[in-house]
Design a protein around this motif. Structure first.
Motif, PDB file in Angstrom:
ATOM      1  N   LEU A   1       0.878  -1.152  -0.056  1.00 53.67           N
ATOM      2  CA  LEU A   1      -0.043   0.017   0.108  1.00 53.67           C
ATOM      3  C   LEU A   1       0.732   1.188   0.108  1.00 53.67           C
ATOM      4  O   LEU A   1       0.562   2.257  -0.788  1.00 53.67           O
ATOM      5  N   LYS A   2       1.863   1.324   0.810  1.00 55.60           N
ATOM      6  CA  LYS A   2       2.869   2.460   0.931  1.00 55.60           C
ATOM      7  C   LYS A   2       3.394   2.842  -0.525  1.00 55.60           C
ATOM      8  O   LYS A   2       3.510   4.020  -0.891  1.00 55.60           O
ATOM      9  N   ILE A   3       3.741   1.617  -0.995  1.00 58.81           N
ATOM     10  CA  ILE A   3       4.596   1.738  -2.364  1.00 58.81           C
ATOM     11  C   ILE A   3       3.632   2.524  -3.417  1.00 58.81           C
ATOM     12  O   ILE A   3       3.847   3.504  -4.247  1.00 58.81           O
ATOM     13  N   VAL A   4       2.659   1.646  -3.646  1.00 55.15           N
ATOM     14  CA  VAL A   4       1.857   2.356  -4.698  1.00 55.15           C
ATOM     15  C   VAL A   4       1.218   3.496  -4.379  1.00 55.15           C
ATOM     16  O   VAL A   4       0.828   4.490  -5.347  1.00 55.15           O
ATOM     17  N   LYS A   5       0.850   4.020  -2.902  1.00 54.68           N
ATOM     18  CA  LYS A   5       0.444   5.323  -2.915  1.00 54.68           C
ATOM     19  C   LYS A   5       1.271   6.171  -3.232  1.00 54.68           C
ATOM     20  O   LYS A   5       0.931   7.400  -3.637  1.00 54.68           O
ATOM     21  N   GLY A   6       2.530   5.956  -2.951  1.00 54.15           N
ATOM     22  CA  GLY A   6       3.681   6.903  -3.363  1.00 54.15           C
ATOM     23  C   GLY A   6       3.750   7.160  -4.855  1.00 54.15           C
ATOM     24  O   GLY A   6       3.936   8.147  -5.372  1.00 54.15           O
ATOM     25  N   ILE A   7       3.622   6.045  -5.519  1.00 59.50           N
ATOM     26  CA  ILE A   7       3.589   6.291  -7.030  1.00 59.50           C
ATOM     27  C   ILE A   7       2.681   6.964  -7.412  1.00 59.50           C
ATOM     28  O   ILE A   7       2.525   7.840  -8.542  1.00 59.50           O
ATOM     29  N   VAL A   8       1.153   6.676  -7.026  1.00 58.82           N
ATOM     30  CA  VAL A   8       0.299   7.707  -7.283  1.00 58.82           C
ATOM     31  C   VAL A   8       0.536   9.200  -7.201  1.00 58.82           C
ATOM     32  O   VAL A   8       0.305   9.822  -8.142  1.00 58.82           O
ATOM     33  N   LEU A   9       0.935   9.361  -6.003  1.00 58.80           N
ATOM     34  CA  LEU A   9       0.899  10.743  -5.680  1.00 58.80           C
ATOM     35  C   LEU A   9       2.343  11.435  -6.302  1.00 58.80           C
ATOM     36  O   LEU A   9       2.136  12.631  -6.420  1.00 58.80           O
ATOM     37  N   ASP A  10       3.197  10.676  -6.846  1.00 55.92           N
ATOM     38  CA  ASP A  10       4.282  11.162  -7.658  1.00 55.92           C
ATOM     39  C   ASP A  10       4.170  10.974  -9.151  1.00 55.92           C
ATOM     40  O   ASP A  10       5.016  11.044  -9.925  1.00 55.92           O
ATOM     41  N   ASN A  11       2.982  10.631  -9.472  1.00 55.92           N
ATOM     42  CA  ASN A  11       2.514  10.435 -10.928  1.00 55.92           C
ATOM     43  C   ASN A  11       2.895  11.487 -11.875  1.00 55.92           C
ATOM     44  O   ASN A  11       2.606  12.694 -11.646  1.00 55.92           O
ATOM     45  N   GLY A  12       3.645  10.967 -12.907  1.00 58.93           N
ATOM     46  CA  GLY A  12       4.028  12.244 -13.973  1.00 58.93           C
ATOM     47  C   GLY A  12       5.377  12.675 -13.548  1.00 58.93           C
ATOM     48  O   GLY A  12       5.798  13.623 -14.550  1.00 58.93           O
TER      49      GLY A  12
END
Length: 374
Positions: free
Chosen positions: A356-367
């Motif tokens: 969860l922590k990894i994918v949440k970070g990927i979403v928030l840093d998308n782009g």
């Protein structure tokens, strides 16, 4: 401030556990995932801008970011391995077929649920007193087994609502081990990541990110990675993260370091390359998506177990998703679990929280990362 952070972490893990409890109680064999899909749509709707279910049953939850940016697809699959009713004999016993990769060693003497209404049954076993020495050593296949529902005619069985083609799963309770972070039950593969995807949408509510998030829960992964193809072609994401479980190799019957260097409780795993022995199914994750996963793991202080699984019998939706449209850069984040495709799959919720922590970070840093191959 630290107390609030710790409390939030505890709450997210507890919510994942309770959602997992719900999801693993549902019967959703490949091809008959309707009840799981209904649950997922209901739980995702309050946190998504739009939730759709396509013709095959893929759930697509869409969350729009604050500005322009890539289309990010994060997916898990809803189906579980199991069986289906092949025929009902005149004497009321049920003959069944296998759906997905279930070991024949698990069959005899097991309790099962039949249909989504969980009608109880038993996979029969010849009394030990009557078995020959050869029979006592033999592993029977599904074609040699039968299910007993305690009735004496086909008509009585049909009156229960059982029909040819109905799903069957192993009966299993939701068992917490001595360490309450460890949960054992059926269909952790892959209901754990369905639970994580729901929690992800809850946690990003009110947070800003760029682009568009597509939270996708696919059908029929266990029988050929089928749902990912139609979902990928419809969405055409700029890149994707596939969430799935992975076998843990840390048991006495596996040479862990040589064969399967994955441990329960040491964090999420990232299979860099995988394949299915004897087929042309092969996947290697995209180098830039690998960078994202590793960077977010480090940023969140999450241990990441990297490995390859080539020449074995492991793959995920990533293998088919990567080939949709003109090609999709794909990465995989996995939660380790022991005793795969059995009614006693075992998972550590701390590993799930790391996903969860990894994918949440990927979403928030998308782009923020260039997706070019070189």
């Amino acid at each position: 401030m630290m107390e609030k952070v710790v409390g939030s972490i505890r709450n997210s893990k507890e919510r994942i556990k309770e959602t997992l409890r719900d999801l693993t109680s549902i019967v959703g064999v490949s091809g008959t995932e309707q009840e799981v899909v209904k649950y997922l749509k209901e739980k995702l709707t309050p946190y998504a801008d739009k939730v759709e279910v396509d013709h095959n049953g893929n759930v697509i939850a869409i969350k729009y970011g604050a500005g322009q940016g890539p289309k990010l697809m994060i997916s898990a699959h809803s189906d579980e391995v199991g069986f289906c009713v092949k025929n009902i004999l005149p004497n009321g016993f049920i003959i069944f077929d296998k759906v997905g990769g279930v070991s024949d060693q698990l069959l005899l003497g097991r309790k099962v649920w039949i249909t989504t209404n969980k009608i109880p049954g038993i996979i029969g076993i010849k009394a030990g007193h009557m078995q020959t020495p050869e029979e006592s050593r033999k592993v029977k296949t599904t074609r040699e087994c039968y299910i007993d529902v305690g009735l004496s005619s086909r008509q009585e069985v049909e009156n229960l609502g059982i029909r040819v083609g109905d799903p069957i799963v192993f009966q299993s309770d939701f068992m917490e081990m001595a360490d309450k972070n460890l949960i054992s039950t059926k269909s952790i593969d892959n209901r754990i990541h369905c639970a994580i995807l729901i929690e992800l949408f809850k946690e990003i509510e009110g947070l800003e990110f760029e682009g568009t998030l597509y939270g996708v829960i696919t059908v029929q992964e266990e029988v050929g990675l089928r749902g990912a193809v139609t979902a990928g072609n419809a969405i055409n994401p700029d890149y994707a993260i596939v969430l799935d479980t992975i076998p843990a190799g840390d048991t006495p019957d596996i040479d862990t370091e040589r064969s399967l260097p994955v441990y329960l409780g040491r964090g999420p795993a990232c299979p860099l390359a995988d394949s299915v022995s004897g087929t042309m199914i092969f996947n290697h994750i995209h180098p830039k998506v690998r960078e994202m996963i590793e960077e977010q793991a480090e940023k969140a202080n999450v241990s990441l177990q990297t490995l390859t699984l080539l020449g074995d019998f492991y793959t995920t939706d990533a293998a088919s998703l990567a080939l949709t449209n003109k090609g999709v850069p794909v990465g995989i984040v996995s939660t380790p679990r022991r005793y795969s495709h059995s009614p006693v799959e075992l998972v550590n919720l701390n590993d799930a929280e790391g996903v969860l922590k990894i994918v949440k970070g990927i979403v928030l840093d998308n782009g923020t990362k260039d997706l070019s191959f070189i």
